[in-house]
Design a protein around this motif. Structure first.
Motif, short mmCIF file in Angstrom:
data_model
loop_
_atom_site.label_atom_id
_atom_site.label_comp_id
_atom_site.label_asym_id
_atom_site.label_seq_id
_atom_site.Cartn_x
_atom_site.Cartn_y
_atom_site.Cartn_z
N ALA A 6 0.83 -1.20 0.00
CA ALA A 6 0.00 0.00 0.00
C ALA A 6 0.86 1.25 0.00
CB ALA A 6 -0.93 0.01 1.21
N GLY A 7 2.05 1.16 0.61
CA GLY A 7 2.93 2.31 0.65
C GLY A 7 4.21 2.01 1.40
N LEU A 8 5.18 2.90 1.22
CA LEU A 8 6.47 2.80 1.87
C LEU A 8 6.78 4.15 2.52
CD1 LEU A 8 8.39 1.14 -1.10
CD2 LEU A 8 7.55 -0.03 0.95
N VAL A 9 7.27 4.12 3.74
CA VAL A 9 7.71 5.34 4.41
C VAL A 9 9.16 5.08 4.84
CG1 VAL A 9 7.33 6.96 6.31
CG2 VAL A 9 5.37 5.87 5.19
N GLY A 18 12.79 4.95 17.13
CA GLY A 18 13.81 5.47 16.24
C GLY A 18 13.28 5.71 14.83
N TYR A 19 14.22 5.83 13.90
CA TYR A 19 13.86 5.96 12.49
C TYR A 19 13.70 4.57 11.92
CZ TYR A 19 14.87 10.94 12.34
OH TYR A 19 14.84 12.29 12.53
N ARG A 20 12.57 4.35 11.24
CA ARG A 20 12.27 3.01 10.74
C ARG A 20 11.81 3.09 9.29
NH1 ARG A 20 12.64 -0.06 14.78
NH2 ARG A 20 11.73 -1.82 13.73
N PHE A 21 12.12 2.06 8.55
CA PHE A 21 11.59 1.93 7.20
C PHE A 21 10.28 1.17 7.33
CE2 PHE A 21 12.73 2.34 2.70
CZ PHE A 21 11.67 1.68 2.14
N ALA A 22 9.16 1.85 7.10
CA ALA A 22 7.84 1.23 7.27
C ALA A 22 7.31 0.73 5.93
CB ALA A 22 6.85 2.22 7.89
N ALA A 56 16.36 -3.49 -1.51
CA ALA A 56 17.29 -2.45 -1.95
C ALA A 56 16.90 -1.09 -1.40
CB ALA A 56 17.36 -2.42 -3.49
N ARG A 57 15.62 -0.81 -1.37
CA ARG A 57 15.15 0.48 -0.83
C ARG A 57 15.44 0.57 0.66
NH1 ARG A 57 10.27 2.89 -3.95
NH2 ARG A 57 10.47 1.90 -5.98
N VAL A 58 15.18 -0.51 1.40
CA VAL A 58 15.47 -0.52 2.84
C VAL A 58 16.96 -0.28 3.07
CG1 VAL A 58 15.53 -1.94 4.92
CG2 VAL A 58 13.51 -1.99 3.45
N LYS A 59 17.79 -0.95 2.32
CA LYS A 59 19.24 -0.84 2.49
C LYS A 59 19.78 0.54 2.09
CE LYS A 59 20.53 -5.66 2.33
NZ LYS A 59 21.43 -6.64 1.73
N SER A 60 19.01 1.29 1.30
CA SER A 60 19.46 2.62 0.90
C SER A 60 19.29 3.64 2.02
CB SER A 60 18.73 3.08 -0.38
OG SER A 60 17.39 3.39 -0.10
N TYR A 61 18.76 3.20 3.15
CA TYR A 61 18.62 4.04 4.36
C TYR A 61 19.37 3.35 5.50
CZ TYR A 61 15.14 6.75 1.91
OH TYR A 61 14.50 7.57 0.99
N ASN A 64 18.79 4.05 9.41
CA ASN A 64 17.54 3.74 10.11
C ASN A 64 17.82 2.74 11.23
OD1 ASN A 64 15.86 5.41 8.67
ND2 ASN A 64 14.90 3.80 7.48
N ASP A 65 16.94 2.75 12.23
CA ASP A 65 17.09 1.86 13.38
C ASP A 65 16.43 0.51 13.18
OD1 ASP A 65 18.45 3.75 15.23
OD2 ASP A 65 16.61 4.90 14.91
N GLY A 66 15.62 0.36 12.14
CA GLY A 66 14.95 -0.91 11.91
C GLY A 66 13.89 -0.81 10.83
#
Length: 163
Positions: A6-9, A18-22, A56-61, A64-66
């Motif tokens: 549905a989406g990526l944050v 912390g900062y998270r990839f949602a 790949a998108r997650v790893k580009s941040y 982030n803390d998780g």
């Protein structure tokens, strides 16, 4: 592997500590009244992604803390979410689910149990409008629980995390 999203944050501060990839799963069978994300309910909505693209998108941040799985219902696509958790350098995984931990343990799909084993913090339970409290941190209603997923699987009983 394909996953319906549905989406990526990429840098969320509201979907865990912390900062998270949602990652917001598309599709949810619960249809909780007053759901915060009703646009995620339709199983044919959202967009199809390849799990390698998500990884790949997650790893580009890297700062982030998780990673947080939310939705929609991540456990309606357990194989794809499991695939994401297996990538190197993806850790500190939180997952929001409308199912309770006991329902997930009873599920016969082996990917469900395997995904549970990769999750650090599970916030379980359907949103219950009558138990809503805007002062709750990282959950919508009082019935929802913060669960140490790995320790719960190890002990064979729910191990709660103080919220």
């Amino acid at each position: 592997m394909q996953i319906r999203i549905a989406g990526l944050v990429p840098e969320s501060i509201v979907d865990g500590t912390g900062y998270r990839f949602a990652i917001f799963a598309q599709g949810c069978p619960h249809n909780c009244p007053s759901c915060h994300n009703p646009h995620t309910h339709d199983f044919s909505g959202g967009e199809l992604y390849d799990t390698d693209d998500i990884i790949a998108r997650v790893k580009s941040y890297p700062h982030n803390d998780g990673v947080t799985f939310t939705g929609g219902e991540p456990f309606c696509q357990p194989e794809a979410f499991l695939e994401i958790t297996k990538a190197p350098d993806i850790s500190n995984i939180w997952c929001f689910t409308g199912y309770n931990f006991e329902e997930l343990l009873a599920d016969k799909n082996p990917a469900v149990r395997a995904l549970l084993a990769r999750i650090d913090v599970l916030i379980d339970g359907r949103f219950v409008e009558a138990q809503f409290n805007h002062e709750l941190k990282f959950k919508g209603s009082k019935n929802q629980r913060f669960i140490d997923c790995k320790e719960s699987l190890k002990r064979g009983e729910v191990v709660l995390i103080e919220d």
